[in-house]
Enzyme design. Structure first.
Site, PDB file in Angstrom:
ATOM      1  N   GLY A 367       0.180  -4.902   8.324  1.00  0.00           N
ATOM      2  CA  GLY A 367      -0.547  -4.270   7.242  1.00  0.00           C
ATOM      3  C   GLY A 367      -1.791  -5.046   6.877  1.00  0.00           C
ATOM      4  O   GLY A 367      -2.027  -6.146   7.379  1.00  0.00           O
ATOM      5  N   PRO A 368      -2.617  -4.489   5.999  1.00  0.00           N
ATOM      6  CA  PRO A 368      -3.864  -5.159   5.603  1.00  0.00           C
ATOM      7  C   PRO A 368      -3.580  -6.463   4.864  1.00  0.00           C
ATOM      8  O   PRO A 368      -2.455  -6.696   4.387  1.00  0.00           O
ATOM      9  CB  PRO A 368      -4.538  -4.134   4.679  1.00  0.00           C
ATOM     10  CG  PRO A 368      -3.835  -2.842   4.933  1.00  0.00           C
ATOM     11  CD  PRO A 368      -2.454  -3.187   5.354  1.00  0.00           C
ATOM     12  N   PRO A 369      -4.593  -7.329   4.727  1.00  0.00           N
ATOM     13  CA  PRO A 369      -4.400  -8.579   3.991  1.00  0.00           C
ATOM     14  C   PRO A 369      -4.074  -8.315   2.518  1.00  0.00           C
ATOM     15  O   PRO A 369      -4.540  -7.351   1.919  1.00  0.00           O
ATOM     16  CB  PRO A 369      -5.765  -9.285   4.130  1.00  0.00           C
ATOM     17  CG  PRO A 369      -6.431  -8.633   5.287  1.00  0.00           C
ATOM     18  CD  PRO A 369      -5.931  -7.233   5.330  1.00  0.00           C
ATOM     19  N   GLY A 370      -3.249  -9.207   1.952  1.00  0.00           N
ATOM     20  CA  GLY A 370      -2.972  -9.151   0.522  1.00  0.00           C
ATOM     21  C   GLY A 370      -1.907  -8.172   0.109  1.00  0.00           C
ATOM     22  O   GLY A 370      -1.749  -7.892  -1.080  1.00  0.00           O
ATOM     23  N   GLY A 372       1.373  -8.598   0.628  1.00  0.00           N
ATOM     24  CA  GLY A 372       2.651  -9.258   0.342  1.00  0.00           C
ATOM     25  C   GLY A 372       3.513  -9.530   1.552  1.00  0.00           C
ATOM     26  O   GLY A 372       4.710  -9.777   1.408  1.00  0.00           O
ATOM     27  N   LYS A 373       2.932  -9.522   2.768  1.00  0.00           N
ATOM     28  CA  LYS A 373       3.739  -9.731   3.976  1.00  0.00           C
ATOM     29  C   LYS A 373       4.345 -11.133   4.014  1.00  0.00           C
ATOM     30  O   LYS A 373       5.522 -11.306   4.305  1.00  0.00           O
ATOM     31  CB  LYS A 373       2.862  -9.506   5.225  1.00  0.00           C
ATOM     32  CG  LYS A 373       2.281  -8.110   5.323  1.00  0.00           C
ATOM     33  CD  LYS A 373       1.519  -7.922   6.615  1.00  0.00           C
ATOM     34  CE  LYS A 373       0.297  -8.830   6.709  1.00  0.00           C
ATOM     35  NZ  LYS A 373      -0.701  -8.520   5.668  1.00  0.00           N
ATOM     36  N   THR A 374       3.519 -12.134   3.728  1.00  0.00           N
ATOM     37  CA  THR A 374       4.006 -13.514   3.799  1.00  0.00           C
ATOM     38  C   THR A 374       4.922 -13.842   2.626  1.00  0.00           C
ATOM     39  O   THR A 374       5.978 -14.455   2.800  1.00  0.00           O
ATOM     40  CB  THR A 374       2.812 -14.492   3.823  1.00  0.00           C
ATOM     41  OG1 THR A 374       1.953 -14.156   4.912  1.00  0.00           O
ATOM     42  CG2 THR A 374       3.286 -15.922   3.969  1.00  0.00           C
ATOM     43  N   SER A 690      -9.930  13.234  12.396  1.00  0.00           N
ATOM     44  CA  SER A 690      -9.331  13.987  11.289  1.00  0.00           C
ATOM     45  C   SER A 690     -10.348  14.770  10.462  1.00  0.00           C
ATOM     46  O   SER A 690      -9.967  15.565   9.603  1.00  0.00           O
ATOM     47  CB  SER A 690      -8.549  13.042  10.373  1.00  0.00           C
ATOM     48  OG  SER A 690      -9.403  12.097   9.763  1.00  0.00           O
ATOM     49  N   LYS A 733      -4.695   9.358   1.912  1.00  0.00           N
ATOM     50  CA  LYS A 733      -5.656  10.459   1.732  1.00  0.00           C
ATOM     51  C   LYS A 733      -5.293  11.318   0.521  1.00  0.00           C
ATOM     52  O   LYS A 733      -6.167  11.706  -0.267  1.00  0.00           O
ATOM     53  CB  LYS A 733      -5.708  11.306   2.997  1.00  0.00           C
ATOM     54  CG  LYS A 733      -6.319  10.583   4.199  1.00  0.00           C
ATOM     55  CD  LYS A 733      -6.283  11.432   5.448  1.00  0.00           C
ATOM     56  CE  LYS A 733      -6.920  10.714   6.621  1.00  0.00           C
ATOM     57  NZ  LYS A 733      -6.883  11.497   7.864  1.00  0.00           N
TER      58      LYS A 733
END
Length: 798
Positions: A367-370, A372-374, A690, A733
């Site tokens: 997922g994108p940075p920030g 909460g993955k870590t 799209s 979207k």
């Protein structure tokens, strides 16, 4: 080569034309007797010419030794006139000559170059030299030079004793300088500079400078030798004492120091409860160490290896918490949302309760940075009661960082995986491999290939580290990898991991995270309480919309921290006791808005359609404009569109052309009309399929003069037959459309299943229309034509 000192000739008469022999990397001084090896044809002929007459030849050094046939510009201007004492012809055609230097000369003219070099020279008189020698300063220079030379010999300069005696017997300063120069290790350029120094005082000073450098080198070498000698004496003394101690201990019947160390290591090996093959390997290495002298170079290498084997948690596990309710509570305390990740952890706990033995899962959070993955990795470890390891893989390019170096290398160590487990002292931690998508590869190997074994549940029960050379069981480790994108992860590695996508937080989720986590945290860190700072909901929503544009919450936290700092400053200065932040005074804390989100159109217009777009920081609306003008049938696309989006525009135009009759458009409209499609925000690159139905709707609106509805947003890929294909990023979207104030959303039929991810409060405000063909899109998006207006202004395009 040894120079023999000769007494100077009483008088030397030089002819007008003299033969010359060029010398390579050698400088001959007056009064020196030196053997020469003469090999070049010109030099041999010059030597023969000298032997025919007065045996005198001119010796001049070449500027560059590699030149085989030197010309006048390749020779120095100053040289030495020498007499040939003896010549010996050799079988290979060369000659060996013994020459005696006579006087310094200066070459003033070159007469010939063939068959040998013939020059005219000017003798540099020694008489002037002798008159100037008789002064006190020159005497001081001479004595200093002799003292330096004597010190050099004393410090180990390889000079025969008779050379030092000969130097003491020289009474001429100039000759002494020449004599000492010959016995120094100088380059030919440095020797030539001394030869060209006609003034004895200048010559002695130059030689003294070179001698000073030589002295400094000899003194440093002497100090190094002294240290080495002292160290060797110390080592030998320690060896003798150690041998005596061994003999004494043997007589007393006790263990020596080495034996005690081996016994201690053996006890630790047996207590470590290693697998049998690892224990056999450790005992074999211990046996080698026992038979090896303690001062052997390999002894510390074996000791270090055994320490690593003993220190690994072969049979040490952290006791797990298997209470699902407690784990769920911990996960919810630390993170808002992320339901898919939490559900997967709870599933793992449920299976652990039912199954006695199971392999640790290998998850990959993308997922994108920030987002909460870590941080959720730490929460997972806390909820399971396990220890947590985080290994950042960003920028790692060496395979040995993962697998370790072989013990044959100096300073070898295990890889980072084994090092981390050795440090944490548990064989079942939660092991986070952070930024796995940023692993590089170069000539040292590919670290991602080394990870294949560690992250394969079928293989990692016997993970092989190059340093350990024995298998280590990683099957109890719960591996969690994190990445921003999947594209850079090799397919083989990606296949071994269970991928869980972090789509980014919605506005509502960001607001909840700020209220529950970020604002309380920043209030604590900045020394503020809830009684001193209040951030209203409308202000928080404005921060999220107008001061951040991200999928995560890092910038949101930074903005909240900025507000807290400014509030703390105003409270300390006594301006206010309570800081209340609303959407009215937010600019006082954060300044002017940095971003603007898309909003719905104010009125229905022809040639304009509203599309929905996905970005890395969430969703947004995309207004697409189309206009028709006189021309030659060209299609112009602007707005930094990528190749896929340009192809979608071509497909949309082709569909309109095939349906022109049904839409009541002149079928030859494209022959004398140009069409221009523009997507605003031209500085931002855009791509993807799209927007296909949106482009087709804008084109149909422009060509039929039927305005599009301002409250309709759409997304979907179009085919040449007008079919609407599914797209991605549905959740983002739809949230963007809701935020922009749209009421009706047109989605591909195959995306109907994605509505499960949409919050109920959003679905309640929107009407969803699922379409399979472009005709359905136009029926909803375009307003019905007005018959009266068409009668007054009949449509005929082209």
């Amino acid at each position: 080569m040894t120079a023999i000192l000769k007494d100077p000739k009483s008088h030397i008469k030089l002819k007008e034309k003299m033969p010359l022999i060029p010398l390579k990397e050698m400088v001959v001084f007056p009064y020196m007797v030196i053997p020469l090896l003469v090999g070049r044809d010109k030099s041999i002929k010059a030597l023969e010419e000298a032997m025919k007459d007065d045996h005198i030849v001119i010796l001049v050094t070449q500027k560059q030794a590699e030149i085989q046939d030197p010309q006048s510009e390749d020779l120095y201007e100053y040289g030495t006139a020498a007499t040939v004492v003896q010549v010996l012809k050799l079988p290979d055609g060369t000659a060996k000559a013994l020459v005696e230097g006579l006087v310094r000369v200066k070459v003033v003219r070159y007469f010939q170059d063939e068959p040998f070099i013939q020059v005219g020279v000017e003798e540099l008189s020694e008489a002037k030299e002798r008159r100037r020698e008789k002064n006190t300063e020159l005497e001081a220079f001479t004595r200093n030079l002799m003292n330096q030379f004597e010190r050099c010999v004393r410090l180990g300069k390889p000079v025969p004793p008779e050379v030092l005696v000969a130097a003491f017997n020289i009474d001429s300063p100039g000759r002494l300088a020449d004599f000492i120069t010959f016995h120094l290790n100088l380059k030919s350029e440095e020797r030539q500079s001394i030869l060209e120094a006609i003034d004895p005082a200048e010559r002695i000073q130059k030689v003294s400078t070179f001698l000073a450098k030589e002295l400094e080198i000899l003194e440093i070498g002497s100090r190094i030798q002294s240290r080495v000698r002292d160290q060797m004496d110390k080592t030998q003394r320690e060896y003798f004492l150690r041998e005596q101690l061994k003999a004494i201990q043997k007589e007393l019947g006790g263990l020596s120091e080495g034996e005690a160390e081996v016994e201690e290591l053996k006890t630790k090996i047996l207590e470590a409860k290693m697998p049998s093959e690892v224990e056999q390997k450790a005992l074999k290495e211990l046996d080698r160490l026992e038979k090896m002298p303690s001062v052997a170079a390999e002894a510390p290498v074996i000791r270090t290896y055994l320490d690593w084997l003993i220190g690994l948690p072969w049979n040490i596990k952290t006791e797990e918490k298997l209470n699902i309710k407690e784990a769920e509570k911990v996960l919810n305390e630390d993170h808002y949302g992320l339901n898919q990740v939490k559900e997967r952890v709870l599933e793992y706990l449920a299976v652990r309760q039912l199954a006695e033995k199971m392999r640790g899962p290998i998850l990959c959070f993308v997922g994108p940075p920030g987002t909460g993955k870590t941080s959720i990795g730490k929460s997972i470890a806390r909820s399971l009661g396990r220890k947590f390891i985080r290994l950042s893989l960003g920028g790692i390019r060496d395979e040995a960082e993962i697998r370790g170096h072989r013990r044959t290398y100096v300073g070898a160590l295990p890889g980072r995986i084994i090092q981390s487990i050795h440090q944490i002292k548990s064989k079942n931690p939660v092991f986070m491999l952070d930024e796995i998508d940023k692993v590089g590869a170069d000539f040292r190997g590919d670290p991602s290939a080394a990870l294949l074994e560690a992250l394969d549940p079928e293989q990692n029960y016997a993970f092989s580290d190059h340093y350990l050379e024995v298998p280590f069981d990683l099957s109890d480790v719960m591996f969690i990898a994190t990445a921003n994108i999947l594209d850079t992860i090799p397919p083989a590695l990606r296949d071994r991991m269970e991928v869980i996508h972090f789509p980014g937080y919605t506005e509502e989720e960001k607001a909840k995270i700020a209220e529950q986590f970020l604002i309380p945290k920043q209030l604590r860190e900045n020394g503020l309480g809830e009684q001193r700072l209040v951030i209203e909901d409308n202000a928080l929503k404005k921060i999220i919309r107008e001061h951040t544009r991200e999928a995560g919450v890092r910038n949101l936290e930074r903005n909240i921290a900025t507000i807290c700092r400014k509030a703390a400053k105003s409270i300390v200065e006594g301006e206010k006791e309570l800081a209340a932040v609303s959407d009215k005074n937010l600019h006082e804390y954060l300044g002017a808005p940095k971003f603007h989100y898309g909003t719905a159109e104010e009125k229905d217009e022809a040639g304009v359609a509203v599309g929905l777009a996905w970005t890395e920081v969430g969703g947004d609306i995309l207004t697409i404009e189309a206009t028709v003008m006189k021309g030659k049938g060209n299609l112009t696309l602007t707005g930094q569109l990528g190749d896929v989006m340009r192809e979608s525009a071509q497909a949309a135009l082709s569909y309109i052309r095939t349906r022109a009759k049904e839409m009541k458009i002149d079928e030859s409209f494209y022959e004398n009309r140009d069409i221009h499609i523009h997507v605003p925000a031209g500085a931002i690159p855009k791509d993807g399929p799209s927007a296909g139905i949106t482009m087709a709707a804008a084109l149909a609106s422009a060509l039929t003069h039927r305005p599009t509805r301002k409250d309709v947003g759409m997304t979907g890929e179009i085919t040449l037959r007008g079919k609407v294909l599914p797209i991605g990023g549905t959740k983002e979207k739809i949230l963007a459309a809701h935020r922009a104030g749209l009421k009706i959303i047109l989605l591909p039929r195959d995306n109907e299943k994605d509505l499960e991810e949409i919050p109920d409060n959003v679905k309640k405000d929107l009407q969803f229309v699922f379409v399979e063909h472009m005709d359905q899109v136009l029926d909803v998006a375009l307003k019905k034509e007005q018959v009266e207006e068409r009668k007054e202004q009949p449509l005929r395009v082209g």
